[in-house]
Design a protein around this motif. Structure first.
Motif, PDB file in Angstrom:
ATOM      1  N   TYR A  98       0.856  -1.182   0.000  1.00 38.24           N
ATOM      2  CA  TYR A  98       0.000   0.000   0.000  1.00 38.24           C
ATOM      3  C   TYR A  98       0.889   1.228   0.000  1.00 38.24           C
ATOM      4  CZ  TYR A  98       1.022   0.578   4.990  1.00 38.24           C
ATOM      5  OH  TYR A  98       1.666   0.765   6.201  1.00 38.24           O
ATOM      6  N   GLU A  99       0.322   2.371  -0.370  1.00 40.25           N
ATOM      7  CA  GLU A  99       1.100   3.603  -0.507  1.00 40.25           C
ATOM      8  C   GLU A  99       1.171   4.327   0.836  1.00 40.25           C
ATOM      9  OE1 GLU A  99       0.633   5.138  -4.945  1.00 40.25           O
ATOM     10  OE2 GLU A  99      -1.306   5.046  -3.919  1.00 40.25           O
ATOM     11  N   ALA A 100       2.282   4.156   1.515  1.00 41.52           N
ATOM     12  CA  ALA A 100       2.395   4.682   2.877  1.00 41.52           C
ATOM     13  C   ALA A 100       2.330   6.196   2.934  1.00 41.52           C
ATOM     14  CB  ALA A 100       3.699   4.192   3.516  1.00 41.52           C
ATOM     15  N   TRP A 108      -4.951   2.474   7.274  1.00 46.83           N
ATOM     16  CA  TRP A 108      -4.102   1.278   7.357  1.00 46.83           C
ATOM     17  C   TRP A 108      -4.645   0.301   8.382  1.00 46.83           C
ATOM     18  CZ3 TRP A 108      -1.200  -0.136  11.749  1.00 46.83           C
ATOM     19  CH2 TRP A 108      -0.416  -1.275  11.580  1.00 46.83           C
ATOM     20  N   GLU A 123       4.142  -1.570   3.691  1.00 42.68           N
ATOM     21  CA  GLU A 123       4.188  -0.227   3.137  1.00 42.68           C
ATOM     22  C   GLU A 123       5.148  -0.153   1.962  1.00 42.68           C
ATOM     23  OE1 GLU A 123       7.347   2.434   5.532  1.00 42.68           O
ATOM     24  OE2 GLU A 123       5.574   1.885   6.714  1.00 42.68           O
TER      25      GLU A 123
END
Length: 360
Positions: A98-100, A108, A123
């Motif tokens: 996922y795009e941290a 999240w 991440e």
């Protein structure tokens, strides 16, 4: 836009990071990979399939804009359907990125609880943004059109830019001209900062009338086919009332010219920044040049790579960056000159064509 090629490059990066799937939620990244321009949705990308999970508002839009993508009609319950979607895509027990930089801690937590033992969320940072740095021919064509429109709007502004016009009127003249010429939006809130307001690098236009003889910083740009332009000019209407103006304007222009001569792909962002900063510092104004030399531009008005004193970003061939040194003196005003360049291994191609002049 060649979305298939972009997906191939992303999947190579996913393989290198041992990701079974990637969740893309950052709006510019969504558009870059799929062409989807809606305000809500998550891309689910595996090595074989790609889909867009969104709500009712965008079902028809996805079908129109993204014919090569599966549509997952999740309504407002993405978390509730996330595990099932991953299983449907063949992700069972794998690692999902996922795009941290875009996903909040709360989101999240919800996603982590939703996937349970279906997958492990990890991440990622910059997987798509690094691809976006290098512009293809379609992107460059859109940016050149956006630059041309901004330059035409500047030429039209010169016909009405006179002492007494207020900053907001100037901003509106530029915005309305750019839209009439074909822009779909402004690239960012326009900056028109006259006199002492010019000491604020990101000043908001006010009702202040522009006076003869004072510096005026004008920073503007527009969006064409999703891609941005960015241009800054500093001018004085008539003979300057303070002799420092011409000296500072020439200093800033000299610093920019030094950067334009020395910039090339392969430098770090800090090395690029130093090309202009050393000129301004040597003249005794280093403390008044408080921002970086420039930034990448594309779908976003400000994106990677960054050119500033601490940037370790490598400047890649094919990136478009701004070159915008400035000097800002409290209670006096500022001078900034900005042009966009396309980086090549052997130098920088200036994309902006409208000349910079100190006095109108």
């Amino acid at each position: 836009m060649n979305f298939a090629k972009r997906l191939r490059k992303l999947r190579q990066r996913m393989h290198a990071h041992e990701l079974a799937a990637l969740l893309v939620s950052e709006p510019y990244n969504r558009r870059y990979l799929s062409g989807f321009t809606g305000s809500a949705g998550v891309l689910l990308i595996t090595h074989e399939r790609q889909g867009i999970a969104t709500d009712f508002r965008y079902y028809t839009q996805v079908r129109r804009q993204c014919p090569d993508w599966e549509l997952f009609q999740v309504g407002r319950d993405f978390e509730g359907q996330l595990a099932g979607l991953l299983r449907e895509l063949g992700v069972q027990g794998g690692t999902v990125g996922y795009e941290a930089a875009h996903v909040s801690v709360e989101t999240w937590r919800r996603w982590s609880a939703a996937v349970d033992d279906t997958a492990t969320l990890v991440e990622t940072v910059g997987l798509v943004e690094q691809l976006r740095q290098v512009k293809d021919e379609d992107e460059l064509a859109a940016m050149r059109r956006a630059i041309a429109i901004a330059e035409q709007a500047w030429s039209q502004l010169l016909d009405v830019l006179r002492p007494g016009i207020c900053e907001r009127e100037v901003a509106w003249q530029l915005e309305s001209s750019m839209r009439a010429l074909g822009a779909e939006a402004v690239a960012f809130p326009l900056i028109v900062a006259s006199g002492p307001n010019g000491a604020l690098p990101h000043a908001a236009p006010s009702e202040r009338p522009i006076q003869a003889g004072e510096p005026v910083v004008i920073d503007f740009g527009c969006v064409v086919d999703g891609y941005c332009s960015d241009l800054t000019r500093t001018v004085c209407l008539g003979q300057p009332s303070d002799a420092r103006y011409e000296a500072l304007w020439q200093l800033v222009q000299g610093a920019q010219q030094a950067a334009l001569r020395g910039l090339r792909a392969g430098l770090s962002g800090a090395e690029g920044d130093r090309l202009a900063r050393e000129v301004i510092t040597a003249a005794g104004y280093g403390e008044y040049f408080g921002h970086g030399l420039g930034h990448g531009i594309g779908l976003a008005a400000h994106e990677a790579p960054r050119l500033n004193p601490t940037s370790s970003d490598e400047l890649p061939a094919g990136a478009v960056v701004s070159v915008e040194p400035g000097i800002y003196l409290p209670d006096w005003g500022g001078v900034r000159i900005e042009d966009l360049v396309l980086l090549h291994p052997d130098g920088a191609e200036v994309l902006t064509r409208v000349p910079a002049v100190a006095i109108l």
